[in-house]
Write a protein that holds these residues in place. Structure first.
Motif, short mmCIF file in Angstrom:
data_model
loop_
_atom_site.label_atom_id
_atom_site.label_comp_id
_atom_site.label_asym_id
_atom_site.label_seq_id
_atom_site.Cartn_x
_atom_site.Cartn_y
_atom_site.Cartn_z
N ILE A 188 39.05 73.53 -49.83
CA ILE A 188 37.70 73.23 -49.35
C ILE A 188 37.23 71.88 -49.88
O ILE A 188 37.34 71.60 -51.07
CB ILE A 188 36.72 74.35 -49.77
CG1 ILE A 188 37.19 75.71 -49.22
CG2 ILE A 188 35.29 74.04 -49.32
CD1 ILE A 188 37.42 75.76 -47.73
N GLU A 189 36.71 71.05 -48.96
CA GLU A 189 36.22 69.72 -49.35
C GLU A 189 34.81 69.78 -49.91
O GLU A 189 34.48 69.10 -50.88
CB GLU A 189 36.16 68.82 -48.12
CG GLU A 189 37.45 68.16 -47.77
CD GLU A 189 37.22 67.13 -46.69
OE1 GLU A 189 36.73 66.02 -47.00
OE2 GLU A 189 37.53 67.43 -45.53
N THR A 190 33.96 70.53 -49.23
CA THR A 190 32.55 70.56 -49.60
C THR A 190 31.90 71.78 -48.97
O THR A 190 32.53 72.50 -48.18
CB THR A 190 31.84 69.26 -49.15
OG1 THR A 190 30.55 69.19 -49.73
CG2 THR A 190 31.73 69.18 -47.63
N LEU A 191 30.64 71.99 -49.31
CA LEU A 191 29.86 73.07 -48.71
C LEU A 191 28.87 72.48 -47.72
O LEU A 191 28.43 71.34 -47.86
CB LEU A 191 29.11 73.85 -49.79
CG LEU A 191 30.00 74.62 -50.76
CD1 LEU A 191 29.19 75.12 -51.96
CD2 LEU A 191 30.67 75.79 -50.06
N GLY A 192 28.54 73.26 -46.70
CA GLY A 192 27.52 72.86 -45.74
C GLY A 192 26.44 73.93 -45.69
O GLY A 192 26.67 75.07 -46.10
N ILE A 193 25.28 73.57 -45.17
CA ILE A 193 24.18 74.51 -45.00
C ILE A 193 23.86 74.61 -43.51
O ILE A 193 23.68 73.59 -42.83
CB ILE A 193 22.91 74.05 -45.76
CG1 ILE A 193 23.22 73.88 -47.26
CG2 ILE A 193 21.75 75.03 -45.54
CD1 ILE A 193 23.59 75.14 -47.98
N VAL A 194 23.81 75.84 -43.00
CA VAL A 194 23.45 76.07 -41.60
C VAL A 194 21.97 75.72 -41.43
O VAL A 194 21.11 76.30 -42.09
CB VAL A 194 23.72 77.53 -41.18
CG1 VAL A 194 23.25 77.76 -39.74
CG2 VAL A 194 25.19 77.87 -41.33
N LYS A 195 21.69 74.76 -40.53
CA LYS A 195 20.33 74.30 -40.31
C LYS A 195 19.71 74.86 -39.03
O LYS A 195 18.48 74.99 -38.93
CB LYS A 195 20.28 72.77 -40.25
CG LYS A 195 20.56 72.11 -41.58
CD LYS A 195 19.50 72.52 -42.58
CE LYS A 195 19.41 71.56 -43.73
NZ LYS A 195 18.33 71.91 -44.66
N CYS B 2 25.29 79.21 -46.66
CA CYS B 2 26.19 78.22 -47.24
C CYS B 2 27.60 78.49 -46.70
O CYS B 2 28.08 79.62 -46.76
CB CYS B 2 26.15 78.40 -48.76
SG CYS B 2 27.28 77.35 -49.66
N ILE B 3 28.25 77.45 -46.15
CA ILE B 3 29.58 77.63 -45.56
C ILE B 3 30.58 76.63 -46.14
O ILE B 3 30.22 75.53 -46.55
CB ILE B 3 29.54 77.52 -44.02
CG1 ILE B 3 28.94 76.19 -43.56
CG2 ILE B 3 28.77 78.69 -43.42
CD1 ILE B 3 29.01 75.96 -42.08
N ASN B 4 31.85 77.05 -46.17
CA ASN B 4 32.95 76.21 -46.65
C ASN B 4 33.37 75.25 -45.55
O ASN B 4 33.56 75.66 -44.40
CB ASN B 4 34.15 77.07 -47.05
CG ASN B 4 33.83 77.99 -48.19
OD1 ASN B 4 33.08 77.66 -49.09
ND2 ASN B 4 34.43 79.18 -48.18
N LEU B 5 33.58 73.98 -45.90
CA LEU B 5 33.98 72.96 -44.92
C LEU B 5 35.26 72.26 -45.36
O LEU B 5 35.44 71.96 -46.54
CB LEU B 5 32.87 71.90 -44.77
CG LEU B 5 31.50 72.39 -44.30
CD1 LEU B 5 30.51 71.23 -44.29
CD2 LEU B 5 31.59 73.04 -42.93
N GLU B 6 36.12 72.01 -44.37
CA GLU B 6 37.32 71.20 -44.59
C GLU B 6 37.63 70.44 -43.31
O GLU B 6 37.67 71.04 -42.23
CB GLU B 6 38.52 72.08 -44.96
CG GLU B 6 39.78 71.27 -45.19
CD GLU B 6 41.06 72.11 -45.31
OE1 GLU B 6 42.13 71.50 -45.48
OE2 GLU B 6 40.99 73.34 -45.21
#
Length: 196
Positions: free
Chosen positions: A6-13, A79-83
């Motif tokens: 995983i590179e970073t986390l994202g937030i569902v907007k 909060c979601i995992n992003l790659e």
């Protein structure tokens, strides 16, 4: 193709239904590096970037994807995992991950173990997916090693870095996760079923 690192986390907007499709807008610190038509793994689901505005981007999921994954349960603020997809020539630090979720699983337990954590997941064995001891599994896009493999259940051990830098820190019993089983195991299982 992805690695499960995983590179970073994202937030569902934002979440917008459009007939059978779901448009998902995500805020992320990698948005400025994305391009329209780029593939990004979201909790292990490969989705295509269709719009970018400031630090937010939008992807679209079709009905089949929504039905096979936990996307239909996402809410604004999750909060979601992003790659991002792997570049040709990159090191394969995790394992070969396609971004094609096979099915969902349910977190059964979370155990703290002197600085690490054991997470146990149950899945529907009727879909012919299998795990093997010390084999690879992808949970919400995270490449992990299976421990305590059973017929419809497995556990994974999570180190502090992974716990802090993925959405594993939000899991509790009952959390629905996306599972992608090891691609080699899937081919072996399919060949075996054809011989029976």
């Amino acid at each position: 193709m992805f690695t499960g690192i995983i590179e970073t986390l994202g937030i569902v907007k934002d979440l917008k239904k459009d007939n059978d499709n779901l448009h998902i807008t995500v805020s992320s610190n990698i948005t400025h590096e994305l391009k329209i038509d780029q593939s990004v793994s979201h909790n292990g689901v490969c989705l295509t970037v269709v719009a970018i505005q400031n630090d937010e981007y939008t992807v679209t999921a079709i009905r089949e994807t929504i039905e096979k994954t936990n996307l239909g349960e996402w809410q604004v603020g999750d909060c979601i995992n992003l790659e991002r997809a792997m570049k040709l020539g990159d090191r394969l630090d995790g394992h070969i991950v396609q971004g094609h979720v096979d099915q969902t699983g349910i977190c059964q337990s979370v155990e703290e173990a002197n600085g690490s954590w054991y997470f146990t997941f149950e899945y529907d064995k009727g879909l012919s997916n299998i795990t093997i001891e010390k084999g690879s599994i992808t949970v919400n896009g995270v490449s992990l090693t299976v421990v305590n493999s059973k017929e419809k259940e497995f556990s994974v051990a999570i180190i502090p870095y992974t716990f802090e830098h993925t959405n594993f820190k939000t899991f509790k019993p009952g959390t629905k996760v996306n599972l992608e089983f090891d691609v080699v195991g899937k081919y072996v299982s399919r060949l075996y079923s054809l011989r029976s």
